[in-house]
Motif scaffolding. Structure first.
Motif, PDB file in Angstrom:
ATOM      1  N   LEU A  58       9.624 -13.133  -1.611  1.00 35.60           N
ATOM      2  CA  LEU A  58       9.258 -11.521  -3.370  1.00 35.60           C
ATOM      3  C   LEU A  58       8.375 -10.890  -2.468  1.00 35.60           C
ATOM      4  CD1 LEU A  58       9.703 -11.120  -5.974  1.00 35.60           C
ATOM      5  CD2 LEU A  58       7.705 -12.655  -6.639  1.00 35.60           C
ATOM      6  N   LEU A  59       8.787  -9.576  -2.092  1.00 37.46           N
ATOM      7  CA  LEU A  59       8.256  -8.341  -1.991  1.00 37.46           C
ATOM      8  C   LEU A  59       8.255  -7.221  -3.266  1.00 37.46           C
ATOM      9  CD1 LEU A  59       6.432  -6.724  -0.274  1.00 37.46           C
ATOM     10  CD2 LEU A  59       8.116  -5.975   1.374  1.00 37.46           C
ATOM     11  N   GLU A  60       7.773  -7.176  -4.493  1.00 37.64           N
ATOM     12  CA  GLU A  60       7.385  -6.387  -5.560  1.00 37.64           C
ATOM     13  C   GLU A  60       6.099  -5.876  -5.683  1.00 37.64           C
ATOM     14  OE1 GLU A  60       9.669  -8.705  -8.430  1.00 37.64           O
ATOM     15  OE2 GLU A  60       8.312  -9.596  -8.650  1.00 37.64           O
ATOM     16  N   LEU A  61       6.163  -4.531  -6.305  1.00 37.34           N
ATOM     17  CA  LEU A  61       4.639  -4.137  -7.168  1.00 37.34           C
ATOM     18  C   LEU A  61       4.940  -4.344  -8.466  1.00 37.34           C
ATOM     19  CD1 LEU A  61       2.396  -2.742  -7.045  1.00 37.34           C
ATOM     20  CD2 LEU A  61       3.908  -0.360  -7.651  1.00 37.34           C
ATOM     21  N   GLU A  62       4.191  -5.538  -9.195  1.00 34.99           N
ATOM     22  CA  GLU A  62       3.745  -5.671 -10.577  1.00 34.99           C
ATOM     23  C   GLU A  62       2.626  -5.533 -11.362  1.00 34.99           C
ATOM     24  OE1 GLU A  62       4.056  -9.642 -11.361  1.00 34.99           O
ATOM     25  OE2 GLU A  62       5.905 -10.253 -10.540  1.00 34.99           O
ATOM     26  N   GLY A  63       2.445  -3.904 -11.418  1.00 35.64           N
ATOM     27  CA  GLY A  63       1.507  -3.287 -12.216  1.00 35.64           C
ATOM     28  C   GLY A  63       0.611  -2.623 -11.397  1.00 35.64           C
ATOM     29  N   LYS A  64      -0.224  -3.380 -10.636  1.00 33.41           N
ATOM     30  CA  LYS A  64      -1.411  -2.964  -9.884  1.00 33.41           C
ATOM     31  C   LYS A  64      -0.919  -3.715  -8.626  1.00 33.41           C
ATOM     32  CE  LYS A  64      -3.895   0.627 -12.722  1.00 33.41           C
ATOM     33  NZ  LYS A  64      -5.164   0.122 -13.437  1.00 33.41           N
TER      34      LYS A  64
ATOM     35  N   ASP B  60       9.033  -7.448   9.544  1.00 30.49           N
ATOM     36  CA  ASP B  60       9.324  -6.103   9.707  1.00 30.49           C
ATOM     37  C   ASP B  60       8.598  -5.348   8.003  1.00 30.49           C
ATOM     38  OD1 ASP B  60      11.054  -7.495   8.187  1.00 30.49           O
ATOM     39  OD2 ASP B  60      13.009  -6.542   9.358  1.00 30.49           O
ATOM     40  N   LEU B  61       8.259  -6.732   7.792  1.00 25.66           N
ATOM     41  CA  LEU B  61       7.831  -6.864   6.578  1.00 25.66           C
ATOM     42  C   LEU B  61       6.455  -5.301   6.391  1.00 25.66           C
ATOM     43  CD1 LEU B  61       6.393  -9.566   5.305  1.00 25.66           C
ATOM     44  CD2 LEU B  61       8.871  -8.966   4.788  1.00 25.66           C
ATOM     45  N   VAL B  62       6.906  -4.594   5.488  1.00 21.24           N
ATOM     46  CA  VAL B  62       6.244  -2.714   5.192  1.00 21.24           C
ATOM     47  C   VAL B  62       5.843  -2.363   3.795  1.00 21.24           C
ATOM     48  CG1 VAL B  62       5.858  -0.773   6.131  1.00 21.24           C
ATOM     49  CG2 VAL B  62       6.925  -2.234   7.635  1.00 21.24           C
ATOM     50  N   ILE B  63       4.250  -1.846   3.295  1.00 21.80           N
ATOM     51  CA  ILE B  63       4.656  -1.819   1.975  1.00 21.80           C
ATOM     52  C   ILE B  63       3.481   0.150   2.117  1.00 21.80           C
ATOM     53  CG2 ILE B  63       2.935  -1.522   0.181  1.00 21.80           C
ATOM     54  CD1 ILE B  63       2.267  -4.889   1.058  1.00 21.80           C
TER      55      ILE B  63
ATOM     56  N   LYS C  97      -5.497   2.175  -6.477  1.00 25.46           N
ATOM     57  CA  LYS C  97      -6.541   1.602  -7.617  1.00 25.46           C
ATOM     58  C   LYS C  97      -5.183   0.062  -7.167  1.00 25.46           C
ATOM     59  CE  LYS C  97      -7.200   4.095 -10.868  1.00 25.46           C
ATOM     60  NZ  LYS C  97      -7.762   5.109 -12.000  1.00 25.46           N
ATOM     61  N   GLN C  98      -4.536  -0.450  -6.337  1.00 25.10           N
ATOM     62  CA  GLN C  98      -3.481  -0.918  -5.970  1.00 25.10           C
ATOM     63  C   GLN C  98      -3.911  -2.444  -4.955  1.00 25.10           C
ATOM     64  OE1 GLN C  98       0.533   0.474  -4.606  1.00 25.10           O
ATOM     65  NE2 GLN C  98       0.795   0.980  -6.879  1.00 25.10           N
ATOM     66  N   VAL C  99      -3.732  -3.374  -5.559  1.00 19.96           N
ATOM     67  CA  VAL C  99      -4.270  -4.392  -4.151  1.00 19.96           C
ATOM     68  C   VAL C  99      -2.763  -5.175  -3.700  1.00 19.96           C
ATOM     69  CG1 VAL C  99      -6.490  -4.927  -5.752  1.00 19.96           C
ATOM     70  CG2 VAL C  99      -3.915  -6.276  -6.155  1.00 19.96           C
ATOM     71  N   VAL C 100      -2.857  -5.997  -3.298  1.00 19.95           N
ATOM     72  CA  VAL C 100      -1.898  -7.040  -2.336  1.00 19.95           C
ATOM     73  C   VAL C 100      -2.239  -8.053  -2.041  1.00 19.95           C
ATOM     74  CG1 VAL C 100      -0.413  -6.811  -0.011  1.00 19.95           C
ATOM     75  CG2 VAL C 100      -1.676  -4.667  -0.779  1.00 19.95           C
ATOM     76  N   TYR C 101      -1.678  -8.802  -2.274  1.00 19.74           N
ATOM     77  CA  TYR C 101      -1.277 -10.392  -2.433  1.00 19.74           C
ATOM     78  C   TYR C 101      -0.977 -11.301  -1.438  1.00 19.74           C
ATOM     79  CZ  TYR C 101      -2.124 -15.482  -4.690  1.00 19.74           C
ATOM     80  OH  TYR C 101      -2.550 -17.053  -3.750  1.00 19.74           O
TER      81      TYR C 101
END
Length: 547
Positions: free
Chosen positions: A393-399, A411-414, A420-424
């Motif tokens: 899974l690689l997606e943005l949920e809210g922030k 090759d994972l890239v954001i 205000k965003q966080v990465v988990y």
């Protein structure tokens, strides 16, 4: 003289009538004194009352008046005696009740022996636990459901404590079965956290999930109090995050965090008061059952057992029944004892082995290959085989950017990021992730052989429960936290040389500092420390062998 004597005789008769009227018929209120003594007027003592007789007469008159008013000395004696008897009866009942309470018996339907321990536990349930449930309901969503699970687990532990107070400690096998319901509750609470990792209230769920093993203090034999404190410290790590996120915006979450921590604080006090060196079992009573369902429930009226079933038909005996079955255990035992009873004749059934077949006399027989057992090629079910892998899974949920369950992905890239965003990042193995732009924070949890490259972070980069992590900073970062991690390489940039690196329970950590354009110099993070007392405080410094 005759007139005076006549008047005296009349007065004596009147006093006799008064005595008869007072309930003493035929009793003369005059004492006869034997002897030849004479009265002051020359008469004998038999006919002249003396001064002592006058006092007696006056006392009788007072007795008659008191008796008529109903407050005579006899009545007062009876009342005092009755009150004393009543007090003695009350003291007897109190002593019997105290004896029953000390032995854990039932007194008027109340379990006296359980009151002290269980009432203290009920105070905890009515206090901090009740507040925790109230604030959880105010927040709602996953937190409310999680709180219900915690409440059920605490109620189960109360039942366990009640059994321990009335039963003796069972064997280890039965004790494990008795502790299984509490273990199941702990597993359920932790699984619920894992199922809701994408929740915005993940820190709330983590605080509960990381500390709920404190309910296992009943199985700690020496010092259960410090064990609960250690679990409470694990919860504090996540409640601090809750306070940081909601301290200025929503006071409900602040109250929730404080109420939850107070549960384990009160639990430590409860353990220190009643179970300081481990769970206290009853010295008398039956052995504890292996299941909660075997324990009789509270009831003022005992349940009447159902009537026995009607008898079945009589058995039919045949000749075959008299012979034991060859495959049964009884038949095998009978045959064994029959052979043993033969005595020396038991060796008659052995086969004679000639010398040419004996291995100790023929070395050639020893060199012959012995038969080997072939291994079965049947499929063996491994415990991990039943676990299904979750989809990546690689997606943005809210922030929150969620990066989960990637294997062999480099090759994972954001790219489209905001401040205000966080990465988990969770459960990614043998993968590489690149984060562009400026974001708030990054969390790496339960990953192996992960490479992370990012530009700028304004908050914190945190690595938890991971192995073999490589981290490269291209821009700036104020803080890097490494917890419970084995193997971590951090490549700093020139703009991030002043960052704070905090580590705990981690090993094999190295910090790479840039020298020149493309060169780095490696510095190991100390893992071994020396602490000394300088007379006023403790001084801690890395040992020389730690680098």
């Amino acid at each position: 003289m005759e007139r005076k004597e006549k008047k005296k005789r009349e007065r004596k008769k009147e006093r006799g009538r008064e005595g008869a009227a007072a309930g003493h018929p035929g009793r003369e209120p005059v004492l006869t004194v034997q002897g030849g003594r004479r009265g002051p007027h020359g008469c004998s003592k038999d006919t002249h009352p003396s001064p002592g007789i006058d006092r007696f007469i006056r006392s009788r008159q007072k007795f008659t008046a008191d008796h008529r008013r109903g407050i005579c000395d006899h009545g007062r004696f009876n009342a005092a005696t009755g009150a004393a008897v009543t007090r003695l009866e009350q003291m007897s009942v109190t002593m019997q009740a105290s004896s029953g309470m000390a032995n854990g018996d039932f007194v008027n339907g109340i379990e006296g022996g359980l009151s002290q321990c269980l009432e203290a536990f009920d105070v905890l349930l009515r206090g901090p636990v009740s507040d925790y449930l109230k604030y959880s309901q105010a927040i709602g969503s996953e937190v409310e459901k999680h709180a219900e699970m915690v409440n059920n687990a605490l109620q189960t532990q109360r039942t366990f404590l009640k059994i321990a107070a009335t039963h003796q400690e069972p064997a280890q096998t039965e004790l494990r079965d008795l502790l299984k319901p509490i273990s199941d509750h702990i597993q359920e609470i932790q699984n619920y956290r894992e199922q809701n990792r994408g929740s915005s209230l993940f820190n709330h769920l983590s605080a509960v999930s990381e500390s709920i093993p404190a309910l296992g203090w009943v199985a700690v034999s020496q010092k259960p109090g410090p064990y609960v404190k250690e679990m409470n410290d694990s919860a504090t790590f996540y409640t601090n995050r809750v306070l940081k996120d909601y301290k200025e915006s929503d006071s409900r979450h602040v109250d929730w965090a404080r109420s939850y921590l107070s549960i384990w604080t009160e639990m430590q006090s409860f353990i220190k008061q009643h179970h300081t060196t481990g769970l206290v079992w009853s010295k008398s009573g039956p052995i504890a059952p292996s299941s909660f369902f075997d324990h009789p429930t509270e009831s003022s009226v005992p349940c009447v057992p159902p009537p026995p079933p009607p008898p079945g038909p009589p058995p039919v005996f045949t000749d075959d029944d008299s012979q034991p079955q060859t495959g049964s255990a009884a038949a095998q035992h009978s045959a064994l004892f029959a052979q043993l009873n033969q005595g020396m004749d038991i060796t008659k059934g052995l086969k004679h082995v000639s010398d040419d077949k004996k291995t100790h006399k023929n070395p050639n027989l020893r060199s012959q290959a012995t038969p080997t057992k072939t291994k079965t090629t049947g499929h063996v079910n491994k415990p991990g085989a039943a676990i299904q892998k979750r989809p990546p899974l690689l997606e943005l949920e809210g922030k929150k950017w969620r990066v989960e369950n990637f294997e062999q992905k480099h090759d994972l890239v954001i790219e489209e990021t905001e401040l205000k965003q966080v990465v988990y990042v969770f459960s990614c193995n043998n993968s590489t992730l690149q984060i562009k732009g400026k974001i708030n924070s990054i969390i790496i949890d339960n990953c192996k052989k992960l490479g992370l490259v990012f530009e700028n972070v304004v908050g914190i980069v945190e690595i938890i429960n991971s192995k073999a992590i490589q981290l490269q900073v291209l821009g700036s970062v104020p803080t890097i936290s490494i917890n419970k991690t084995e193997g971590c390489q951090v490549y700093l940039s020139k703009d991030s040389l002043n960052c704070d690196i905090v580590s705990a329970k981690s090993s094999e950590m190295n910090i790479m500092v840039p020298e020149g354009d493309d060169d780095y110099r490696e510095f190991p993070v100390p893992e071994q420390f020396k602490t000394i007392w300088d007379g006023s405080k403790l001084l801690t410094e890395p040992t020389e062998i730690a680098g």
